[in-house]
Design a protein around this motif. Structure first.
Motif, short mmCIF file in Angstrom:
data_model
loop_
_atom_site.label_atom_id
_atom_site.label_comp_id
_atom_site.label_asym_id
_atom_site.label_seq_id
_atom_site.Cartn_x
_atom_site.Cartn_y
_atom_site.Cartn_z
N GLU A 70 15.53 6.75 -32.22
CA GLU A 70 14.40 7.68 -32.07
C GLU A 70 14.02 7.85 -30.61
O GLU A 70 14.38 7.03 -29.75
CB GLU A 70 13.18 7.16 -32.84
N VAL A 71 13.26 8.92 -30.34
CA VAL A 71 12.71 9.16 -29.00
C VAL A 71 11.21 9.44 -29.13
O VAL A 71 10.75 10.00 -30.12
CB VAL A 71 13.40 10.35 -28.29
N MET A 80 6.11 21.61 -37.40
CA MET A 80 7.53 21.45 -37.71
C MET A 80 8.43 21.50 -36.49
O MET A 80 9.48 20.86 -36.46
CB MET A 80 7.96 22.54 -38.70
N GLU A 81 8.07 22.30 -35.48
CA GLU A 81 8.95 22.48 -34.32
C GLU A 81 8.14 22.34 -33.03
O GLU A 81 7.02 22.84 -32.95
CB GLU A 81 9.66 23.82 -34.37
N ALA A 82 8.71 21.67 -32.06
CA ALA A 82 7.97 21.38 -30.83
C ALA A 82 8.92 21.33 -29.65
O ALA A 82 10.14 21.43 -29.79
CB ALA A 82 7.22 20.05 -30.98
N ALA A 83 8.31 21.18 -28.48
CA ALA A 83 9.08 20.98 -27.25
C ALA A 83 8.26 20.11 -26.32
O ALA A 83 7.02 20.15 -26.34
CB ALA A 83 9.41 22.32 -26.59
N GLY A 84 8.94 19.31 -25.52
CA GLY A 84 8.21 18.42 -24.62
C GLY A 84 9.14 17.60 -23.77
O GLY A 84 10.30 17.97 -23.51
N ASP A 101 18.74 12.81 -33.27
CA ASP A 101 19.62 13.90 -33.66
C ASP A 101 18.88 15.17 -34.07
O ASP A 101 19.49 16.18 -34.38
CB ASP A 101 20.56 13.46 -34.78
N ARG A 102 17.53 15.12 -34.04
CA ARG A 102 16.73 16.32 -34.25
C ARG A 102 16.30 16.96 -32.94
O ARG A 102 15.53 17.91 -32.94
CB ARG A 102 15.48 15.98 -35.09
N CYS A 103 16.79 16.43 -31.83
CA CYS A 103 16.41 16.92 -30.50
C CYS A 103 17.56 17.68 -29.86
O CYS A 103 18.73 17.36 -30.05
CB CYS A 103 16.00 15.77 -29.58
N LEU A 104 17.19 18.67 -29.08
CA LEU A 104 18.16 19.51 -28.37
C LEU A 104 17.71 19.62 -26.92
O LEU A 104 16.52 19.84 -26.65
CB LEU A 104 18.20 20.90 -29.01
N PHE A 155 13.25 19.85 -33.65
CA PHE A 155 12.91 20.26 -35.01
C PHE A 155 12.72 18.98 -35.82
O PHE A 155 13.66 18.40 -36.33
CB PHE A 155 13.99 21.13 -35.64
N GLY A 156 11.47 18.53 -35.90
CA GLY A 156 11.18 17.30 -36.60
C GLY A 156 10.82 17.49 -38.06
O GLY A 156 10.85 16.55 -38.85
N GLY A 157 10.42 18.72 -38.42
CA GLY A 157 9.95 18.97 -39.77
C GLY A 157 8.49 18.58 -39.98
O GLY A 157 7.84 19.04 -40.91
#
Length: 319
Positions: free
Chosen positions: A27-28, A61-65, A101-104, A86-88
């Motif tokens: 996790e991050v 559901m979706e974020a950036a940071g 694996d949900r991070c881009l 996209f964490g849901g």
């Protein structure tokens, strides 16, 4: 830290204080700079969304940071990296812990607000039109609900893919937004005979429908042979029933699209799609339309704008 959390099913979510989370293995920890609102957030509050987490949970559901800490066993990200997530769930907070694996990786030329605004809406449209419908340049794309959060992205992505885009939306203001996004033809959703209006334009090769109801039925009847219908959602509240005999006679395909489902059984399809879209954003080929940007303290205002359909494109919350 502050987080907008639903404590129990049937209750009203509230902005509360929580302890700072720590990332576990894989996790991050992300300092959240922006979070996009979605119609699914409203369904989660009601408990009717197909992937509603068990309460208590933080909405968003979706974020950036910015990555601030990592758990064990990670190699893709380090503290200080910019990411889209996209964490849901978990995005409507000052910090959040998410699976790696949900991070881009967020490109330098893409803002945090853009990163939080493009994933679900643009991802849905790109996957639907490219991967599912295999839409080709020169085909006619009909977008129902063309000024909404996902519909507007279908207009823009369809234009980028070389389709002739027919936008169907309610009122001149929303149609103007669709035109600015690249629509070639505009039809008011209140037109007395939507089927005939679409047939007058030659009919549809691909129908992208986030509305359902009478609009779906009209577009279905205006389909060309071998057309592809893409049910995306049912904002009208009316889930249409499809006569199988008409599908057979006209050789029409109906292709359901649930973008989030691909994260479970074909996640690489989603990652490849998002990476291509982010490249388009960085190059200026598409521009996420953000109608409202609000602080976390005004998240309920943002949700009400969404509920009352008083926004175009995306509403973004900036913790």
């Amino acid at each position: 830290m502050k987080a907008y959390q639903l404590a129990a099913k049937g209750e009203t979510p509230a902005l509360i204080d929580l302890d700072m989370p720590a990332p576990a293995t894989g996790e991050v920890l992300v300092e959240i700079k922006a979070c996009g609102l979605n119609f699914a957030d409203l369904l989660m509050i009601k408990g009717t969304y197909q992937d509603t987490p068990a309460a208590p949970f933080t909405l968003g559901m979706e974020a950036a940071g910015i990555v601030r800490a990592t758990g064990d066993g990670l190699s893709r990200f380090k503290s200080g990296d910019r990411v889209a997530v996209f964490g849901g769930q978990g995005g409507l907070a000052e910090y959040g812990v998410f699976p790696e694996d949900r991070c881009l990786a967020l490109l330098d030329d893409v803002s945090f607000e853009q990163g939080a605004a493009f994933q679900i809406a643009y991802g849905t449209s790109h996957l639907a039109l490219d991967y599912r419908a295999r839409m080709q340049p020169g085909e006619t794309l009909v977008v129902l609900g063309a000024a909404g959060g996902v519909g507007l992205t279908a207009v823009e992505v369809g234009h980028r893919m070389g389709a002739t885009v027919v936008a169907v939306a309610r009122g001149d203001d929303k149609l103007a937004v669709a035109k600015a996004a690249g629509a070639h033809h505009l039809i008011d959703a209140e037109t007395p005979d939507l089927r005939q209006a679409l047939k007058d334009l030659g009919g549809a090769d691909v129908v992208y429908d986030a509305v359902g109801g009478d609009a779906f039925r009209a577009a279905f009847r205006a389909c060309k042979p071998e057309a592809r219908l893409l049910p995306i959602g049912f904002a009208s509240g009316d889930v249409p029933q499809i006569p199988a005999n008409h599908l057979m006679v006209k050789n029409i395909d109906v292709l359901g699209v649930y973008w989030g489902g691909y994260m479970k059984f074909k996640p690489q399809v989603v990652r490849d799609s998002l990476a291509e879209l982010m490249g388009w954003i960085a190059a200026g080929a598409i521009t996420p339309h953000i109608s409202h940007s609000l602080p976390l303290a005004e998240v309920e205002t943002g949700l009400e704008l969404l509920r009352a359909r008083k926004s175009t494109g995306k509403i973004v919350i900036t913790p």
